[in-house]
Design an enzyme around this catalytic site. Structure first.
Site, PDB file in Angstrom:
ATOM      1  N   ASP A 217       0.872  -1.175   0.000  1.00 53.84           N
ATOM      2  CA  ASP A 217       0.000   0.000   0.000  1.00 53.84           C
ATOM      3  C   ASP A 217       0.917   1.236   0.000  1.00 53.84           C
ATOM      4  O   ASP A 217       2.127   1.142   0.199  1.00 53.84           O
ATOM      5  CB  ASP A 217      -0.965   0.001   1.189  1.00 53.84           C
TER       6      ASP A 217
HETATM    7  C1  NOJ Z   1      -4.008   4.035   0.100  1.00 47.50           C
HETATM    8  C2  NOJ Z   1      -5.179   3.119   0.190  1.00 47.50           C
HETATM    9  O1  NOJ Z   1      -5.136   2.407   1.410  1.00 47.50           O
HETATM   10  C3  NOJ Z   1      -5.269   2.124  -0.960  1.00 47.50           C
HETATM   11  O2  NOJ Z   1      -6.490   1.455  -0.864  1.00 47.50           O
HETATM   12  C4  NOJ Z   1      -5.121   2.838  -2.274  1.00 47.50           C
HETATM   13  O3  NOJ Z   1      -5.249   1.926  -3.321  1.00 47.50           O
HETATM   14  C5  NOJ Z   1      -3.783   3.539  -2.314  1.00 47.50           C
HETATM   15  N1  NOJ Z   1      -3.717   4.516  -1.246  1.00 47.50           N
HETATM   16  C6  NOJ Z   1      -3.505   4.214  -3.657  1.00 47.50           C
HETATM   17  O4  NOJ Z   1      -4.282   5.326  -3.834  1.00 47.50           O
END
Ligand code: NOJ
Length: 746
Positions: free
Chosen positions: A271
């Site tokens: 993530d």
């Molecule tokens: C953080 C989020 O937790 C995740 O779900 C997302 O895909 C990413 N950022 C990218 O934007």
């Protein structure tokens, strides 16, 4: 760009050819370029540091995220293809969660349809639009089981149940990806957040998670495993600590389970910033340690934390990591690029998106999805459906004319084409009626989200108390002038989603007060809820005659609301999550185990002395404008051997006056065994349409997959000889029962 070059390939190359091409690429790539492929860089202007153009020119990049600009995609791709050392094209990735331009209901709402064809069709359209814009990869579906409504990201998933969650997971992967990851007119999917994110302590986003192996395997993993079985191309590791080992450094999760047990062959991305965060989390000593542990755990690509590019080369140079470790991580990334034909067709036709977005089918599916997602929670005295020949009607509430609330969270791509609000939908349905509107006081978060700071545009100042008061009075006056009131209440789009957990599940702001004032007028009132999580609407459940849970229904939401309120569509959605009476009851879910003092036992009465913890609305619940009966539950055999499969059948009849949909659900309970088992567990469901008086026989298979479980006592998957209860019905309180005996095989 060259049109011919922008045309997609039509067939996937054979695996042997893919591997040969990947090996040939690896041969000619420098270590730096290999690390470049393990890196996802930001394309957003707000992001500090070197520009994407320069990074790509120097060593290429595995992927670019947070960019949504077709022209820029082609510009950056040109740099990758023509100026980077090995000319490897970039994957463009974005969070296309429930639609790109055409917005579909939020995933929690699509799960409410209990109809997998809905998310499948919706995500196929989302993919088609996104791919036409030049995107290759979406960070979805989100597959986190969530049993705590305080957790804001409950809106992004399919709710509390592993069986429903697994069906919705597979459907979304099929929709996004089509026949294989990278297929033309589709995007590569990403199963996230692996794993356990939805069980954050206290429902607080990002907080630690403690889950037993049995909970992980029986409850949390099934949707992820379904995604692997459906061929999902990528996985995203979660942010939080899982039993004290951060998910993004958790080799058991990312290697032992995902790759060795499940045979996942795609690639894993962290993530955002999660690899760097291993230091903040008190797990990794420094960047070198973080990079080593994430790579060894099985994270192929670093999302935006820059920890891989800053550390991997020196880790290889001093022998901490081997070149072979890096190459192992690069292979599945290159393989996806080869398979999707990116080397042959790296560019997108910049005229394509406008043509694709304009397809009428997209709006039709958005409307159908919204209709099927809505759940009728109450309809006292058959107030709904309403007559279309009303002389006048008031539509009231801060969300009644809100495009944001209709579209919901994760729609960062602008309102194009525009979504239909509830007010607009009702106006369009009733051209002859005087439709009056008043918003009442605004609602907003007490503490703004950090995500808001990243969004461009001026922020509106909060409403002053006196403005709010006059808006309140105007809303009541509007209601007084009309014969019937539709209240549209709930949560703004920024009140659920990432960094949007809350300690209360009440209607925010003065909404309940406004509802009470309107009810006091003594007119018929219908409550339409727009929200991304269960709300504890206890007062409304008691005093408002009709309640429609519309969730965040997407671009055609307002039309779908009007279709249901005025009887053109009969609602048939069911709750994918329990509605608790209070936030403090969370986590509250139906599939809990029975304790030594069963809650419903007369001697023990209740869990808390200050109120019942029985759900306000149970999992699987939803009404219709007609009625159904479920009868005649039959098992193909009352006794089977371990390993055998039986058939359970039941008759479902539409006993009312209009055609309608029912979702027939089968639950089971193992009465004793090596472990205590949940009170009941959903094992199958089917949404059917029946004409008045029509009967259909529904059948469900129960075999080792349904009757077995992962046992804490045994430390493995088992199926036992035991007595089982089987129930079939229309929600998780189903009463129609049969006994099943499973006996030893020999
Ligand atoms: C953080 C989020 O937790 C995740 O779900 C997302 O895909 C990413 N950022 C990218 O934007």
């Amino acid at each position: 760009m060259d049109k011919k070059n922008a045309k997609a390939v039509v067939s996937v190359p054979p695996e042997a050819e893919v591997s040969a091409r990947v090996e040939a690429l690896l041969q000619r790539m420098s270590l730096d370029e290999k690390i470049g492929q393990l890196t996802q860089i930001s394309g957003a202007d707000f992001f500090p540091g070197p520009k994407a153009d320069d990074i790509i020119r120097e060593r290429g990049a595995g992927s670019v995220l947070w960019l949504n600009d077709t022209k820029r995609f082609n510009e950056l791709q040109k740099i990758a293809v023509e100026e980077s050392p090995s000319g490897i094209p970039v994957l463009f990735a974005l969070d296309v969660i429930h639609g790109y331009r055409t917005i579909f209901p939020v995933p929690l709402a699509m799960a409410s349809s209990w109809d997998p064809s809905i998310p499948e069709r919706a995500q196929a359209i989302a993919a088609k639009e996104a791919r036409a814009a030049g995107l290759h990869w979406t960070f979805g579906p989100m597959l986190d089981i969530a049993r705590d409504a305080r957790w804001g990201r409950i809106v992004e998933g399919a709710g509390e149940d592993p069986c429903l969650g697994a069906v919705m997971a597979a459907a979304q992967v099929r929709g996004f990806q089509g026949p294989y990851p990278g297929a033309p007119e589709h995007v590569v999917a990403c199963a996230k957040h692996f794993a356990g994110y939805g069980a954050a302590d206290g429902g607080r986003d990002y907080d630690p998670v403690y889950l037993s192996e049995a909970q992980l395997r029986n409850v949390i993993f099934p949707p992820f495993q379904a995604a692997v079985k459906t061929g999902v191309g990528t996985f995203m590791s979660a942010y939080m600590d899982l039993n004290n080992v951060p998910a993004s450094g958790n080799r058991w999760l990312l290697h032992n389970v995902l790759r060795e047990e499940w045979g996942f062959e795609g690639f894993v991305i962290s993530d955002a910033f999660a690899i760097g965060n291993l230091i903040i989390q008190g797990f990794a000593r420094d960047g070198r340690d973080a990079a080593t542990r994430a790579l060894r755990a099985g994270v192929n690509m670093d999302m935006a934390s820059n920890t891989y590019p800053q550390n991997l080369a020196s880790l290889v140079a001093d022998g901490h990591l081997k070149l072979a470790d890096i190459e192992e991580a690069v292979r599945p990334i290159l393989a996806i690029k080869v398979r999707m034909g990116l080397f042959e067709h790296p560019y997108v036709d910049e005229t394509l998106l406008d043509k694709v977005v304009a397809l009428p089918e997209h709006r039709q599916v958005a409307r159908l999805a919204a209709q099927r997602a809505m759940v009728l929670l109450k309809n006292e005295g058959g107030l709904l459906p309403l007559s279309k020949s009303l002389k006048n009607i008031a539509v009231i509430g801060p969300l009644a004319n809100s495009m944001e609330a209709i579209e919901g969270s994760w729609t960062v791509f602008g309102h194009q084409p525009a979504a239909v609000t509830a007010l607009e939908g009702i106006r369009a349905k009733l051209p002859q009626t005087r439709v009056e509107y008043a918003s009442g006081p605004e609602i907003r978060r007490d503490i703004p989200s950090f995500l808001e700071d990243l969004m461009p545009g001026a922020k509106t100042p909060a409403q002053a108390p006196e403005e709010a008061e006059s808006a309140f009075q105007e809303a009541v006056a509007t209601a007084r002038r009309t014969d019937l009131v539709v209240m549209v209440l709930g949560e703004n789009a920024d009140m659920a989603g990432e960094a949007a957990s809350r300690a209360s599940l009440d209607l925010p702001g003065r909404q309940e007060e406004l509802l009470q004032a309107v009810i006091a007028l003594g007119k018929p009132v219908v409550l339409v809820l727009l929200n991304g999580r269960p709300l504890s609407i206890n007062w409304a459940a008691e005093h408002v005659p009709a309640i429609l849970e519309a969730w965040e229904p997407g671009s055609e939401g307002g039309n779908a609301i009007a279709d249901i309120l005025f009887g053109d569509v009969n609602p048939g959605g069911k709750l994918p999550v329990t509605f608790p009476r209070k936030a403090s009851h969370a986590p509250l879910y139906y599939a809990r185990t029975i304790t030594h003092q069963p809650e419903d036992h007369p001697q023990y009465r209740s869990r808390y002395w200050d109120g019942s913890t029985a759900p306000l609305y149970p999992f699987g619940f939803g009404l219709s404008y007609t009625t159904f009966s479920v009868t005649n539950l039959k098992l193909s055999a009352p006794r089977i051997k371990v390993g055998d499969t039986l058939l359970a059948t039941a008759d479902v009849t539409n006993t009312g006056q209009v055609a309608g949909d029912e979702v027939v659900q089968i639950y089971l309970h193992q009465r004793s065994g090596s472990d205590s088992r949940p009170l009941r567990e959903l094992k199958g469901f089917e949404r059917i349409t029946l004409q008045p008086g029509e009967t259909k026989t529904i059948s469900f298979q129960l075999g080792p997959d349904e009757l077995g479980y992962w046992s804490t006592s045994a430390g493995r998957w088992i199926q036992e000889a035991a007595a089982f209860d089987i129930w079939v019905g229309t929600d998780s309180l189903a009463m129609l029962h049969a006994d099943l005996e499973v006996v030893c095989g020999e």
